[in-house]
Design a protein around this motif. Structure first.
Motif, PDB file in Angstrom:
ATOM      1  N   LYS A  89       0.842  -1.199   0.000  1.00  0.00           N
ATOM      2  CA  LYS A  89       0.000   0.000   0.000  1.00  0.00           C
ATOM      3  C   LYS A  89       0.880   1.253   0.000  1.00  0.00           C
ATOM      4  CE  LYS A  89      -3.976   1.531   2.577  1.00  0.00           C
ATOM      5  NZ  LYS A  89      -4.591   1.403   3.892  1.00  0.00           N
ATOM      6  N   GLY A  90       1.939   1.227   0.779  1.00  0.00           N
ATOM      7  CA  GLY A  90       2.874   2.362   0.840  1.00  0.00           C
ATOM      8  C   GLY A  90       3.464   2.666  -0.535  1.00  0.00           C
ATOM      9  N   ILE A  91       3.832   1.635  -1.252  1.00  0.00           N
ATOM     10  CA  ILE A  91       4.396   1.832  -2.600  1.00  0.00           C
ATOM     11  C   ILE A  91       3.328   2.437  -3.516  1.00  0.00           C
ATOM     12  CG2 ILE A  91       5.316   0.685  -4.671  1.00  0.00           C
ATOM     13  CD1 ILE A  91       6.546  -1.430  -2.810  1.00  0.00           C
ATOM     14  N   ASN A  92       2.123   1.818  -3.472  1.00  0.00           N
ATOM     15  CA  ASN A  92       1.062   2.305  -4.362  1.00  0.00           C
ATOM     16  C   ASN A  92       0.634   3.732  -4.043  1.00  0.00           C
ATOM     17  OD1 ASN A  92       1.028   0.056  -5.969  1.00  0.00           O
ATOM     18  ND2 ASN A  92      -0.428  -1.038  -4.652  1.00  0.00           N
ATOM     19  N   ASN A  93       0.820   4.136  -2.784  1.00  0.00           N
ATOM     20  CA  ASN A  93       0.500   5.520  -2.401  1.00  0.00           C
ATOM     21  C   ASN A  93       1.693   6.454  -2.607  1.00  0.00           C
ATOM     22  OD1 ASN A  93      -2.087   4.894  -1.681  1.00  0.00           O
ATOM     23  ND2 ASN A  93      -1.636   4.636   0.506  1.00  0.00           N
ATOM     24  N   ASN A  94       2.707   5.937  -3.278  1.00  0.00           N
ATOM     25  CA  ASN A  94       3.923   6.727  -3.562  1.00  0.00           C
ATOM     26  C   ASN A  94       4.625   7.224  -2.298  1.00  0.00           C
ATOM     27  OD1 ASN A  94       3.744   6.537  -6.407  1.00  0.00           O
ATOM     28  ND2 ASN A  94       1.991   7.953  -6.284  1.00  0.00           N
ATOM     29  N   PHE A  95       4.601   6.404  -1.269  1.00  0.00           N
ATOM     30  CA  PHE A  95       5.353   6.779  -0.057  1.00  0.00           C
ATOM     31  C   PHE A  95       6.811   6.351  -0.258  1.00  0.00           C
ATOM     32  CE2 PHE A  95       6.657   6.659   4.410  1.00  0.00           C
ATOM     33  CZ  PHE A  95       6.227   7.921   4.770  1.00  0.00           C
TER      34      PHE A  95
ATOM     35  N   ILE B  67       9.351   2.745   2.761  1.00  0.00           N
ATOM     36  CA  ILE B  67       8.346   1.674   2.645  1.00  0.00           C
ATOM     37  C   ILE B  67       8.456   0.712   3.841  1.00  0.00           C
ATOM     38  CG2 ILE B  67       7.557  -0.235   1.173  1.00  0.00           C
ATOM     39  CD1 ILE B  67       9.348   1.474  -1.025  1.00  0.00           C
ATOM     40  N   ALA B  68       9.700   0.434   4.247  1.00  0.00           N
ATOM     41  CA  ALA B  68       9.900  -0.446   5.407  1.00  0.00           C
ATOM     42  C   ALA B  68       9.361   0.214   6.675  1.00  0.00           C
ATOM     43  CB  ALA B  68      11.385  -0.789   5.563  1.00  0.00           C
ATOM     44  N   GLN B  69       9.427   1.536   6.735  1.00  0.00           N
ATOM     45  CA  GLN B  69       8.891   2.238   7.920  1.00  0.00           C
ATOM     46  C   GLN B  69       7.374   2.096   7.998  1.00  0.00           C
ATOM     47  OE1 GLN B  69      10.454   6.122   9.201  1.00  0.00           O
ATOM     48  NE2 GLN B  69      11.738   6.062   7.387  1.00  0.00           N
ATOM     49  N   ILE B  70       6.714   2.206   6.845  1.00  0.00           N
ATOM     50  CA  ILE B  70       5.249   2.035   6.807  1.00  0.00           C
ATOM     51  C   ILE B  70       4.883   0.622   7.274  1.00  0.00           C
ATOM     52  CG2 ILE B  70       3.350   1.701   5.138  1.00  0.00           C
ATOM     53  CD1 ILE B  70       3.691   4.550   5.538  1.00  0.00           C
ATOM     54  N   ALA B  71       5.656  -0.351   6.789  1.00  0.00           N
ATOM     55  CA  ALA B  71       5.412  -1.746   7.188  1.00  0.00           C
ATOM     56  C   ALA B  71       5.667  -1.920   8.682  1.00  0.00           C
ATOM     57  CB  ALA B  71       6.321  -2.671   6.379  1.00  0.00           C
TER      58      ALA B  71
END
Ligand code: PLP
Length: 389
Positions: free
Chosen positions: A56-62, A273-277
């Motif tokens: 989701k983070g990737i798809n939201n361009n985070f 992205i790892a931070q979002i996870a």
């Protein structure tokens, strides 16, 4: 003509655990049927909810730079975790995120250890502490642990000099699995507070304790101890996220500030992205942790039993982490000879104890399937009984 590298590089050895693991994986790639007990990582996949948060983070361009020490949501999730699981109250200014627990430890040691500072290092110790202290130009002062690898406050006291800057505590321990007794921990903390000595409490294996035991965080003892303790943790082992590289710590805000300065001039922020996870890992469902720990306890029991029944090696039952650290002295082999012969002759990979400061032991990780554990134990038993050595 030889290249002129910086002097500090001659003092550092590459991690032996990583070297053994790479060699074994290479042999496996070449088609050899190797059983690997060298790994320092769970063999479970990262839980699905964590993976989905990253997608989701990737798809939201985070996907851009974040604040050096981590996004506020993750700092908050870390502070909540410390409160919930460790009973330590850290303000967000007392928390920072790095690229793995190893990186957190590196930043911490670089922040507090300088030339000539002595660091008390209980032995057997995890491979990287020793070299990190050396990189910081400090002096590792080895403090041997006693029966069942238990650290005693009396032994720590004996190692203290006017130059002692830091005591390293790692409970449960890699490689021995030993958990520091709460009574001894309190006494060590009293010594540290009395002499104004800092402590690193490396708690990356805190969830891997079997038989209902629990690890006590030094920083939870009282405010004075909290002020002197850097509480280090990581997502790597708990959530089977070794490749994601997220580590974190709680400490006095002056230390955090210095760690973040070092990080800002080296890696910069941990991967966005790892931070979002990581937010999902710490705040989402925790069932998968329990399932993994239950599986590890079963594997530990099988491996310890098999080791003690095969003759030639003796293994105390580790209380935590996911390693067995049997005594091999009866075989009269050094740990390096034992490990390389076992790998070449019986295709079982483990790590020589000398990497952890003890040539009388070897380390076997039970982050492997029960089938592989039994297969590896069969091979080792046969090898020990054979006449080749
Ligand atoms: N501390 C100990 C005792 C470890 O065994 C490890 C990894 O093996 C770490 C810290 C660092 O783990 P990571 O950098 O994967 O978070």
């Amino acid at each position: 003509m030889s290249l002129k590298l910086a002097k500090r590089t001659s003092q550092i050895s590459p991690s032996m655990t990583i070297a053994v693991d790479s060699k074994a994986k290479q042999m496996k790639k070449e088609g050899k049927d190797i059983i690997i007990f060298g790994a320092g990582e769970p063999d479970f996949p990262t839980p699905q909810n964590i993976k989905e948060a990253a997608i989701k983070g990737i798809n939201n361009n985070f996907t851009r730079y974040t604040p050096t020490g981590g996004i506020p949501e993750l700092k908050k999730a870390v502070a909540d975790k410390f409160k919930r699981e460790n009973r330590i109250d850290y303000d967000l200014s007392e928390v920072t995120i790095s690229c793995g627990g190893k990186h957190t430890l590196f930043n911490a040691i670089m922040s507090v250890v300088g030339k000539g500072d002595e660091v008390i290092l209980p032995s057997p110790y995890w491979v990287s502490y020793y070299d990190m202290i050396k990189i910081a130009e400090g002096t590792p002062v080895i403090c041997n642990t006693g029966k069942n690898f238990k650290l005693s406050s009396a032994d720590v006291r004996k190692k203290i000099t006017g130059k002692t800057k830091l005591i390293i505590l790692n409970s449960p321990s890699n490689p021995t699995g030993a958990v520091i007794d709460e009574k001894e921990l309190k006494k060590i903390a009293e010594i540290a507070v009395g002499k104004n000595i800092l402590m690193i409490s490396d708690e990356v294996y805190e969830h891997f304790i079997y038989g209902g035991g629990k690890n006590k965080s030094a920083a939870s003892l009282n405010d004075e101890t909290k002020n002197l303790t850097i509480t280090v943790n990581s997502l790597s082992k708990t959530y089977s996220m070794t490749g994601w590289r997220i580590g974190f710590c709680g400490a006095n805000k002056e230390i955090i500030k210095s760690m973040e300065s070092i990080q800002s001039q080296s890696t910069g922020n941990p991967t966005s992205i790892a931070q979002i996870a990581a937010v999902e890992a710490l705040s989402g469902q925790q069932e998968s942790v329990k399932e993994m720990v239950t599986a590890f306890e079963k594997r530990r029991n099988i491996m310890v039993k098999r080791l003690n029944e095969m003759g030639g090696v003796e293994c105390i039952k580790p209380e935590g982490a996911f390693y067995c650290f049997p005594d091999i002295s009866k075989t009269k082999m050094s740990s390096a000879v034992f490990s390389s012969k076992l790998l070449e002759e019986s295709l079982v990979a483990l790590v020589p104890g000398i990497a952890f400061g003890s040539d009388k032991h070897v380390r076997l990780s039970y982050a492997a399937s029960v089938e592989d554990i039994n297969k590896g134990m069969d091979r080792m038993e046969k090898w020990l009984k054979s006449a080749k050595h």
